[in-house]
Design a protein around this motif. Sequence first.
Motif, PDB file in Angstrom:
ATOM      1  N   VAL A   1      11.955  10.699  -6.675  1.00 18.01           N
ATOM      2  CA  VAL A   1      11.987  10.224  -5.359  1.00 18.01           C
ATOM      3  C   VAL A   1      10.410   9.211  -5.096  1.00 18.01           C
ATOM      4  O   VAL A   1      10.899   7.954  -4.750  1.00 18.01           O
ATOM      5  CB  VAL A   1      11.998  11.021  -4.085  1.00 18.01           C
ATOM      6  CG1 VAL A   1      11.760  10.681  -2.776  1.00 18.01           C
ATOM      7  CG2 VAL A   1      13.316  11.765  -4.385  1.00 18.01           C
ATOM      8  N   SER A   2       9.520   9.552  -5.503  1.00 18.06           N
ATOM      9  CA  SER A   2       8.434   8.816  -5.285  1.00 18.06           C
ATOM     10  C   SER A   2       8.448   7.470  -6.182  1.00 18.06           C
ATOM     11  O   SER A   2       7.837   6.584  -5.633  1.00 18.06           O
ATOM     12  CB  SER A   2       7.215   9.801  -5.867  1.00 18.06           C
ATOM     13  OG  SER A   2       6.965  11.020  -4.926  1.00 18.06           O
ATOM     14  N   LEU A   3       8.673   7.758  -7.652  1.00 16.45           N
ATOM     15  CA  LEU A   3       8.661   6.466  -8.266  1.00 16.45           C
ATOM     16  C   LEU A   3       9.737   5.519  -7.664  1.00 16.45           C
ATOM     17  O   LEU A   3       9.426   4.303  -7.645  1.00 16.45           O
ATOM     18  CB  LEU A   3       9.149   6.870  -9.567  1.00 16.45           C
ATOM     19  CG  LEU A   3       8.002   7.695 -10.469  1.00 16.45           C
ATOM     20  CD1 LEU A   3       8.448   8.010 -11.866  1.00 16.45           C
ATOM     21  CD2 LEU A   3       6.855   7.042 -10.533  1.00 16.45           C
ATOM     22  N   THR A   4      10.871   6.110  -7.234  1.00 16.02           N
ATOM     23  CA  THR A   4      11.818   5.198  -6.868  1.00 16.02           C
ATOM     24  C   THR A   4      11.530   4.347  -5.620  1.00 16.02           C
ATOM     25  O   THR A   4      11.673   3.093  -5.261  1.00 16.02           O
ATOM     26  CB  THR A   4      13.329   6.040  -6.535  1.00 16.02           C
ATOM     27  OG1 THR A   4      13.747   6.515  -7.754  1.00 16.02           O
ATOM     28  CG2 THR A   4      14.491   4.833  -6.051  1.00 16.02           C
ATOM     29  N   MET A   5      10.866   5.348  -4.665  1.00 10.89           N
ATOM     30  CA  MET A   5      10.315   4.658  -3.446  1.00 10.89           C
ATOM     31  C   MET A   5       9.260   3.626  -3.699  1.00 10.89           C
ATOM     32  O   MET A   5       9.182   2.598  -3.112  1.00 10.89           O
ATOM     33  CB  MET A   5       9.887   5.459  -2.471  1.00 10.89           C
ATOM     34  CG  MET A   5      11.026   6.685  -1.817  1.00 10.89           C
ATOM     35  SD  MET A   5      12.325   5.771  -1.024  1.00 10.89           S
ATOM     36  CE  MET A   5      11.205   4.900   0.374  1.00 10.89           C
ATOM     37  N   GLY A   6       8.587   3.816  -4.591  1.00 14.55           N
ATOM     38  CA  GLY A   6       7.448   2.923  -5.064  1.00 14.55           C
ATOM     39  C   GLY A   6       7.839   1.573  -5.543  1.00 14.55           C
ATOM     40  O   GLY A   6       7.393   0.502  -5.107  1.00 14.55           O
ATOM     41  N   VAL A   7       8.931   1.639  -6.303  1.00 15.94           N
ATOM     42  CA  VAL A   7       9.486   0.552  -6.823  1.00 15.94           C
ATOM     43  C   VAL A   7      10.343  -0.368  -5.673  1.00 15.94           C
ATOM     44  O   VAL A   7      10.354  -1.694  -5.335  1.00 15.94           O
ATOM     45  CB  VAL A   7      10.680   0.777  -7.941  1.00 15.94           C
ATOM     46  CG1 VAL A   7      11.521  -0.387  -8.333  1.00 15.94           C
ATOM     47  CG2 VAL A   7       9.890   1.206  -9.198  1.00 15.94           C
ATOM     48  N   LEU A   8      10.906   0.447  -4.774  1.00 13.76           N
ATOM     49  CA  LEU A   8      11.786  -0.212  -3.599  1.00 13.76           C
ATOM     50  C   LEU A   8      10.628  -0.931  -2.606  1.00 13.76           C
ATOM     51  O   LEU A   8      10.915  -2.018  -2.223  1.00 13.76           O
ATOM     52  CB  LEU A   8      12.672   0.720  -2.890  1.00 13.76           C
ATOM     53  CG  LEU A   8      13.719   1.149  -3.722  1.00 13.76           C
ATOM     54  CD1 LEU A   8      14.483   2.252  -3.069  1.00 13.76           C
ATOM     55  CD2 LEU A   8      14.772   0.262  -4.018  1.00 13.76           C
TER      56      LEU A   8
ATOM     57  N   SER B   1       0.955  -1.264   0.020  1.00 17.91           N
ATOM     58  CA  SER B   1      -0.108   0.172   0.074  1.00 17.91           C
ATOM     59  C   SER B   1       0.833   1.244   0.081  1.00 17.91           C
ATOM     60  O   SER B   1       0.484   2.182  -0.845  1.00 17.91           O
ATOM     61  CB  SER B   1      -1.014   0.061   1.445  1.00 17.91           C
ATOM     62  OG  SER B   1      -1.967  -1.021   1.090  1.00 17.91           O
ATOM     63  N   LEU B   2       2.174   1.174   0.707  1.00 18.62           N
ATOM     64  CA  LEU B   2       3.085   2.333   0.624  1.00 18.62           C
ATOM     65  C   LEU B   2       3.619   2.377  -0.837  1.00 18.62           C
ATOM     66  O   LEU B   2       3.602   3.578  -1.284  1.00 18.62           O
ATOM     67  CB  LEU B   2       3.950   2.043   1.507  1.00 18.62           C
ATOM     68  CG  LEU B   2       3.675   2.228   3.029  1.00 18.62           C
ATOM     69  CD1 LEU B   2       4.953   1.859   3.876  1.00 18.62           C
ATOM     70  CD2 LEU B   2       3.182   3.608   3.607  1.00 18.62           C
ATOM     71  N   SER B   3       3.823   1.360  -1.591  1.00 13.01           N
ATOM     72  CA  SER B   3       4.367   1.557  -2.666  1.00 13.01           C
ATOM     73  C   SER B   3       3.184   2.009  -3.568  1.00 13.01           C
ATOM     74  O   SER B   3       3.614   2.797  -4.612  1.00 13.01           O
ATOM     75  CB  SER B   3       4.595   0.151  -3.191  1.00 13.01           C
ATOM     76  OG  SER B   3       4.940   0.071  -4.585  1.00 13.01           O
ATOM     77  N   PHE B   4       2.031   1.488  -3.477  1.00 13.06           N
ATOM     78  CA  PHE B   4       0.821   2.028  -4.276  1.00 13.06           C
ATOM     79  C   PHE B   4       0.823   3.648  -4.148  1.00 13.06           C
ATOM     80  O   PHE B   4       0.708   4.319  -5.193  1.00 13.06           O
ATOM     81  CB  PHE B   4      -0.467   1.495  -4.067  1.00 13.06           C
ATOM     82  CG  PHE B   4      -1.775   1.720  -4.650  1.00 13.06           C
ATOM     83  CD1 PHE B   4      -1.850   1.353  -6.093  1.00 13.06           C
ATOM     84  CD2 PHE B   4      -2.634   2.779  -4.239  1.00 13.06           C
ATOM     85  CE1 PHE B   4      -2.816   1.759  -6.820  1.00 13.06           C
ATOM     86  CE2 PHE B   4      -3.877   2.878  -4.981  1.00 13.06           C
ATOM     87  CZ  PHE B   4      -3.927   2.568  -6.221  1.00 13.06           C
ATOM     88  N   LEU B   5       0.967   4.052  -2.941  1.00 15.65           N
ATOM     89  CA  LEU B   5       0.935   5.438  -2.694  1.00 15.65           C
ATOM     90  C   LEU B   5       2.054   6.330  -3.333  1.00 15.65           C
ATOM     91  O   LEU B   5       1.794   7.187  -4.023  1.00 15.65           O
ATOM     92  CB  LEU B   5       0.794   5.730  -1.225  1.00 15.65           C
ATOM     93  CG  LEU B   5       0.746   7.211  -0.721  1.00 15.65           C
ATOM     94  CD1 LEU B   5      -0.688   7.997  -1.282  1.00 15.65           C
ATOM     95  CD2 LEU B   5       0.892   7.314   0.764  1.00 15.65           C
ATOM     96  N   ALA B   6       3.209   6.075  -3.080  1.00 15.36           N
ATOM     97  CA  ALA B   6       4.267   6.503  -3.317  1.00 15.36           C
ATOM     98  C   ALA B   6       4.492   6.462  -5.118  1.00 15.36           C
ATOM     99  O   ALA B   6       4.702   7.529  -5.769  1.00 15.36           O
ATOM    100  CB  ALA B   6       5.703   5.825  -2.959  1.00 15.36           C
ATOM    101  N   TYR B   7       4.321   5.507  -5.593  1.00 13.03           N
ATOM    102  CA  TYR B   7       4.302   5.366  -7.203  1.00 13.03           C
ATOM    103  C   TYR B   7       3.214   6.064  -7.632  1.00 13.03           C
ATOM    104  O   TYR B   7       3.226   6.710  -8.596  1.00 13.03           O
ATOM    105  CB  TYR B   7       4.204   3.984  -7.704  1.00 13.03           C
ATOM    106  CG  TYR B   7       4.645   3.685  -8.965  1.00 13.03           C
ATOM    107  CD1 TYR B   7       5.909   3.822  -9.490  1.00 13.03           C
ATOM    108  CD2 TYR B   7       3.630   3.618 -10.032  1.00 13.03           C
ATOM    109  CE1 TYR B   7       6.235   3.591 -11.012  1.00 13.03           C
ATOM    110  CE2 TYR B   7       3.777   3.722 -11.331  1.00 13.03           C
ATOM    111  CZ  TYR B   7       5.339   3.578 -11.729  1.00 13.03           C
ATOM    112  OH  TYR B   7       5.408   3.459 -12.955  1.00 13.03           O
ATOM    113  N   GLY B   8       1.934   6.106  -7.005  1.00 15.65           N
ATOM    114  CA  GLY B   8       0.830   6.933  -7.497  1.00 15.65           C
ATOM    115  C   GLY B   8       1.244   8.511  -7.717  1.00 15.65           C
ATOM    116  O   GLY B   8       0.874   9.232  -8.480  1.00 15.65           O
ATOM    117  N   ILE B   9       1.827   8.946  -6.466  1.00 22.71           N
ATOM    118  CA  ILE B   9       2.101  10.389  -6.185  1.00 22.71           C
ATOM    119  C   ILE B   9       3.056  10.664  -7.452  1.00 22.71           C
ATOM    120  O   ILE B   9       3.061  11.628  -8.182  1.00 22.71           O
ATOM    121  CB  ILE B   9       3.032  10.493  -4.904  1.00 22.71           C
ATOM    122  CG1 ILE B   9       1.721  10.678  -3.928  1.00 22.71           C
ATOM    123  CG2 ILE B   9       3.721  11.878  -4.914  1.00 22.71           C
ATOM    124  CD1 ILE B   9       2.295  10.428  -2.361  1.00 22.71           C
TER     125      ILE B   9
END
Length: 126
Positions: free
Chosen positions: A38-45, A13-21
């Motif tokens: 930063v958001s896309l990278t965090m989403g992938v990680l 869910s954190l990934s969904f939020l970060a990648y979505g942003i």
Amino acid sequence: MNPLAIIGAFIISLSFLAYGIGSISLVRFKSIGRIVVVSLTMGVLFDLTAITLMSIGAGGTPYTLHGLVGAVAFLVMLVDTIWVWVVIVRRGRDSKAQKEHILYTKIAYLFWVIAYFAGSIIVIWR
């Protein structure tokens, strides 16, 4: 439900939020800046971490329809994130996003939404 799978579900869910942003920011502002990278990278990680935890916690075979959709979504997200990093390295921060990249990001986000909600539905039906 296995505790590792529960933690993985939270992290996804954190990934969904970060990648979505990151995706929505790139599409909305047509610019690749710090927030997008930063958001896309965090989403992938986060996604990689969650996939690992859920795979270990769920047991069984990862070769399911949901596993295939999730793997494709992860690879598409990874390509999108690498593309963002390449643009930042070559052209610098706050670079204008190309139309092709914006379209690719929309498609990548759609794959991610499908994989995320498919997993949610599978968990609800169990």
